[in-house]
Design an enzyme around this catalytic site. Sequence first.
Site, mmCIF file in Angstrom:
data_model
loop_
_atom_site.group_PDB
_atom_site.id
_atom_site.type_symbol
_atom_site.label_atom_id
_atom_site.label_comp_id
_atom_site.label_asym_id
_atom_site.label_seq_id
_atom_site.Cartn_x
_atom_site.Cartn_y
_atom_site.Cartn_z
ATOM 1 N N GLU A 94 14.767 -5.963 2.587
ATOM 2 C CA GLU A 94 15.824 -4.985 2.333
ATOM 3 C C GLU A 94 15.969 -4.140 3.588
ATOM 4 O OE1 GLU A 94 14.968 -2.465 -0.995
ATOM 5 O OE2 GLU A 94 14.770 -4.134 -2.437
ATOM 6 N N GLU B 145 7.219 -4.868 -3.888
ATOM 7 C CA GLU B 145 6.795 -3.460 -3.904
ATOM 8 C C GLU B 145 5.805 -3.154 -5.023
ATOM 9 O OE1 GLU B 145 10.087 -0.728 -3.743
ATOM 10 O OE2 GLU B 145 10.523 -1.236 -1.663
#
Length: 386
Positions: free
Chosen positions: A271, A170
Site C-alpha cells: 500500500e 498488518e
Amino acid sequence: MKGYTAILASAALLAARCVVATPAQNLVPRASGTSSGSLPTVTVKGNALFAGNNRFYIRGIDYQPGGSSDPTDPIANADACKRDVAEFKKLGLNTIRVYTVDNTANHDACMGYLADAGIYLALDVNTPKYSINRANPATSYNDVYLQNVFATIDVFAAYSNTLLFFSGNEVINDNTTTKCAPYVKATTRDMKQYIGSRGYRSIPVGYSAADVDSNRYEMAEYMNCGTADERSDFYAFNDYSWCDHSTYEQSGWNQKVALYGNYSIPLFLSEYGCITNARSFEEVASLYGSSMTPVYSGGLVYEYSQEGNGYGLVNINGNSVSERPDFTALQSAFANTKAPSGDGGYSSSNKPSNCPPHSSTWDVTSDALPAIPGKANTYMSKGAGK
C-alpha cells in the site's frame, strides 16, 4: 487495508464449522474459462520478480469496493469487474490487490477480464471470519483456519494471472503484537507446503507488514530467515511516508533503500499513497527509478474506490464510475514513468537473513515455528475441500 485489519483481528474464528475435506485434482493453470489466453508465469529470482526472462515490476492498486464496512468478494461480481477493468486499463496497471474473496464463488469471468487486460492478482487469503487473531494467535492458528486458506489456494492456483498470495496483512501493528510473528510465518510455511504437495505451480507466498518503524525490519528479517521451506518468497509493507510535495530524501525512502540493500527476496509496497496533502503521486518516479529498482519491485496504490476515508481514486455509484482528481494524477504519473529496461540492478543472491534477536520491540524468543495442526496436515494429501 485501513480498517480492514481490525475486522480480521476481531473475527470469531472458532465459531466457524469445518467441512470434511475431499480429494482435489491437480489444476492446470489457465487464464479463465472466458479469457483468450494466459499471462506469463511470474517467478522469484533473487530479490526480484520476473515474467519469463523480463524483470516484473508491480504497477498496481488495491481493489476492495465496499471497504471494511462491506468486505464482499469484488472479483465474484462479473459486471462490476468488467466495469472496473476498463478503468484499470486507463491507468496502465499490471496488478490489483484484493483483500478478501469467497472461495466458494466462481471467479472465471473476472479473472478472464483481468488476464485479457494483462493484469495479475495479488490475493490475501484471510477473511473477516478466518484469520490470525493478534489478540490470541495460538488459538486462531487451527485446522479450520488453514482449511479456508488452503481452499482459497485451490481456487486461485488454476489461474495463470494469480501473481502471489499474502499470508497476512498488518497482523503485527505495534511492539506488543510481535508474538504473532511465529504464527504468520507458520501459515506462510504451510501455504508453501500445500502448494507443493498439491502439485500446483510455484506461486509466491509472503507477508504484507504495517509500517511500524520499531519492528518492520525485524519482521522482514524474520520472514527471510531459517530453512527454505520456512522463508517467505517475498516481503511487502504498507508505506505512507511520502506525502506530496516531497522528495526521495525528505520522505526517508532513501534510508529504507539503504536498510534493505542486502535483502535477498523481492520487496515491494503493498500500500502507498499518503493523503496528508493533495496527491500528485510524485513518488511513482522514484519507486520505478534507478535508485530504487535494485531493491524494490514496485508497489500498489491505496486504493481504487472511495470508501469515506479519502484514499479513493474513483467514486462508484451503482453501475457507474466517476474518476476523482487522484485518478488523473496517478494516470499521469504512470504514463510519465516507464518501467526500467534490463534487470533494474537486481541481486541474484538468495542468502537467508539472520533471525532477529529478542528485544523490547521484538518479543519472539525462539526461531522454532508452531507445528501445523494435525487435522490440517491431512489436507496436504487429501485436499482442503470446500
